[in-house]
Write a protein that holds these residues in place. Structure first.
Motif, PDB file in Angstrom:
ATOM      1  N   UNK A  20      10.910  -5.642   7.818  1.00 40.31           N
ATOM      2  CA  UNK A  20       9.128  -5.653   8.062  1.00 40.31           C
ATOM      3  C   UNK A  20       8.249  -5.525   7.003  1.00 40.31           C
ATOM      4  N   UNK A  21       8.195  -6.458   6.028  1.00 40.41           N
ATOM      5  CA  UNK A  21       7.185  -6.439   4.729  1.00 40.41           C
ATOM      6  C   UNK A  21       5.856  -5.663   5.013  1.00 40.41           C
ATOM      7  N   UNK A  22       5.498  -6.090   6.406  1.00 40.19           N
ATOM      8  CA  UNK A  22       4.022  -5.749   6.652  1.00 40.19           C
ATOM      9  C   UNK A  22       3.718  -3.914   6.366  1.00 40.19           C
ATOM     10  N   UNK A  23       4.962  -3.575   6.291  1.00 42.90           N
ATOM     11  CA  UNK A  23       4.753  -2.053   6.272  1.00 42.90           C
ATOM     12  C   UNK A  23       4.250  -1.718   4.847  1.00 42.90           C
ATOM     13  N   UNK A  24       4.468  -2.656   3.774  1.00 42.25           N
ATOM     14  CA  UNK A  24       4.335  -2.196   2.375  1.00 42.25           C
ATOM     15  C   UNK A  24       2.742  -1.950   2.256  1.00 42.25           C
ATOM     16  N   UNK A  25       1.635  -2.611   2.874  1.00 38.17           N
ATOM     17  CA  UNK A  25       0.424  -2.535   2.567  1.00 38.17           C
ATOM     18  C   UNK A  25       0.195  -0.954   3.345  1.00 38.17           C
ATOM     19  N   UNK A  26       0.777  -0.734   4.444  1.00 40.43           N
ATOM     20  CA  UNK A  26       0.568   0.503   5.160  1.00 40.43           C
ATOM     21  C   UNK A  26       0.966   1.751   4.409  1.00 40.43           C
ATOM     22  N   UNK A  27       2.060   1.599   3.780  1.00 43.05           N
ATOM     23  CA  UNK A  27       2.339   2.393   2.616  1.00 43.05           C
ATOM     24  C   UNK A  27       1.574   2.874   1.641  1.00 43.05           C
ATOM     25  N   UNK A  28       0.897   1.657   0.915  1.00 43.85           N
ATOM     26  CA  UNK A  28      -0.042   1.849  -0.107  1.00 43.85           C
ATOM     27  C   UNK A  28      -1.251   2.497   0.358  1.00 43.85           C
ATOM     28  N   UNK A  29      -1.676   2.273   1.481  1.00 45.22           N
ATOM     29  CA  UNK A  29      -2.821   3.014   1.963  1.00 45.22           C
ATOM     30  C   UNK A  29      -2.473   4.198   2.743  1.00 45.22           C
ATOM     31  N   UNK A  30      -1.231   4.671   2.805  1.00 44.64           N
ATOM     32  CA  UNK A  30      -0.782   5.936   3.241  1.00 44.64           C
ATOM     33  C   UNK A  30      -1.098   6.068   4.707  1.00 44.64           C
ATOM     34  N   UNK A  31      -1.179   4.846   5.468  1.00 44.91           N
ATOM     35  CA  UNK A  31      -1.180   4.897   7.078  1.00 44.91           C
ATOM     36  C   UNK A  31      -2.553   5.394   7.332  1.00 44.91           C
TER      37      UNK A  31
END
Length: 481
Positions: free
Chosen positions: A409-420
């Protein structure tokens, strides 16, 4: 590789690929590599799972690599079915090495003596592993060929085995803390977590290794054992001081099933109390009057601070994230266990090789411990953990289950960068981790490190304490909180 189910093949493949991808981080100037990968905690040389190959075990035509990582000069090289990958790598212990062409791929059918229980389950699923270390030849003749291994045969509970040594350890720590101050509130905050409700895992492992090595070295000096028990106390004090500081930084509201210190007291006072615990631990360390041991345990404090700073940041690329996560995990969790065990080894009179074995045992056990902790954050209830579930996500931390889930699920990448931080990020990430194989891949990684710890413990002379070191691996994998 018919012994591997499709789900386990996928798990093995992704874990091995991820470890191999970390090799790529070695590109660039040597100084930069040393800064970025100094504590990169890949598995030490030993058990390696062979996935893929001509049998099609890797699936989809993929030929997965065999990874054999070394430490302290031991070669690290990845092997594909076509031969060694032409790549050099920094070992994480001060050595930059070139590919070791002489390191052969694993012999098909070789087995690691992982006993029964969780470790034996992995052995049954993965029948092709690395060649056994030469020091294990005498041991492997029986235990690597029989279906029943050492863990359940031993039927040893390390906590019962060390009951006398551990019974008063929290009381002794409280006495040391109270003796050094006449400030009642400071004392009350400092001893709050030393209530005897903790697992005392670190003191248990330290004393277990101390007794195993004393038996191995035929060292029956009571003064040595007393000094080693002091190391066990110091390790618990350093660990607890880090928890106190973590609760201030993370603004936690629960720890070990009760209100955390920062809920009950002003955070400025709590911070000072954490510093005070470290100060008392330093006094205990100074009383040992052993320069090498002091140097070893001083490294733990350096690692803890650096690990905490690393946790405050994140990396953009996928490979950097894994390297960052492994290094942070070593510094925040595994360094304390590894260096405590090395310290008791030095006190026992062990030579450099045995001291390094103790260090590597602790490093692998510590990494596995944290991987399981990261796993439990997604699968255990708040009541079972003694702290909030999904706490890491709420703190903006991407642990192993999340990093593995990014594969699907690559959509997790932006979430990681903004620290959820955006609304719904935590809930969505939690859901995606459970829909991926991130949890199973993390569990596999923990097992791999426990197997390596077991291999190392098997090189110590057989005794109840050495057998206890083997059993501890199963404790780590099967702990509920």
């Amino acid at each position: 590789m018919a012994c591997l189910s499709s789900s386990n093949r996928a798990c093995v493949r992704v874990v091995q690929e991820k470890l191999c991808q970390l090799l790529a981080v070695a590109k660039g100037p040597l100084g930069q590599q040393q800064q970025q990968q100094r504590d990169l905690s890949l598995p030490a040389s030993g058990p390696v799972v062979n996935v893929g190959g001509d049998g099609g075990g890797g699936g989809g035509g993929h030929r997965a690599a065999l990874l054999s990582a070394g430490s302290g000069g031991t070669p690290l090289v990845a092997h594909s079915v076509s031969g060694p990958i032409k790549r050099s790598f920094y070992t994480g212990r001060g050595n930059f090495i070139q590919p070791a062409a002489a390191l052969a791929p694993a012999r098909a059918g070789a087995r690691v003596p992982v006993g029964t229980g969780a470790l034996f389950e992995l052995n049954q699923k993965c029948s092709a592993t690395a060649n056994l270390h030469p020091c294990m030849r005498g041991y492997s003749s029986v235990h690597t060929q029989q279906p029943a291994g050492p863990i359940r045969e031993y039927n040893i509970d390390p906590y019962i085995l060390l009951e006398d040594e551990l019974k008063y350890i929290f009381e002794d720590i409280r006495q040391e803390i109270s003796r050094a101050t006449n400030h009642q509130e400071l004392n009350k905050i400092a001893v709050y977590y030393f209530d005897g409700q903790g697992k005392a895992f670190r003191p248990m492992v330290a004393i277990l290794m101390a007794k195993a090595l004393n038996y191995h070295m035929h060292n029956e000096n009571s003064d040595v054992m007393n000094a080693q028990r002091q190391i066990a106390m110091i390790s618990e004090m350093i660990h607890t001081a880090s928890l106190v500081h973590d609760d201030v930084i993370d603004q936690s509201f629960a720890r070990r099933g009760k209100p955390s210190v920062n809920v009950l007291w002003n955070h400025k006072k709590v911070t000072q109390a954490g510093d005070y615990i470290l100060a008392v631990a330093s006094m205990l360390l100074a009383r040992l009057k052993h320069d090498e041991v002091t140097h070893i345990l001083s490294q733990v404090l350096t690692d803890l601070v650096q690990g905490e700073f690393m946790q405050l940041g994140s990396k953009e690329t996928e490979n950097e994230r894994f390297a960052h996560y492994f290094t942070k995990t070593y510094r925040k969790t595994a360094s304390l266990i590894a260096n405590s065990l090395k310290a008791v080894a030095v006190l026992s009179g062990a030579d450099e090789q045995m001291a390094e074995l103790s260090f590597q045992y602790g490093r692998n056990l510590g990494l596995a411990f944290q991987f399981v902790d990261d796993l439990l954050d997604f699968v255990s209830s708040s009541e079972a953990m003694g702290k909030p579930a999904a706490a890491d996500l709420k703190l903006g931390l991407a642990t192993a289950p999340v990093l593995f889930a990014c594969e699907k699920f690559p959509e997790l990448n932006p979430m990681i960068l903004r620290r959820f931080r955006e609304p719904g990020d935590v809930e969505r990430a939690y859901e995606l981790v459970h829909q991926s194989q991130g949890l199973e891949q993390t569990r596999f990684l923990a097992r791999k490190h426990c197997i390596e710890a077991l291999r190392l413990a098997s090189q110590i002379s057989e005794s109840p304490y050495q057998k206890g070191l083997i059993v501890v691996g199963d404790f780590v994998l099967n702990r509920m909180k």
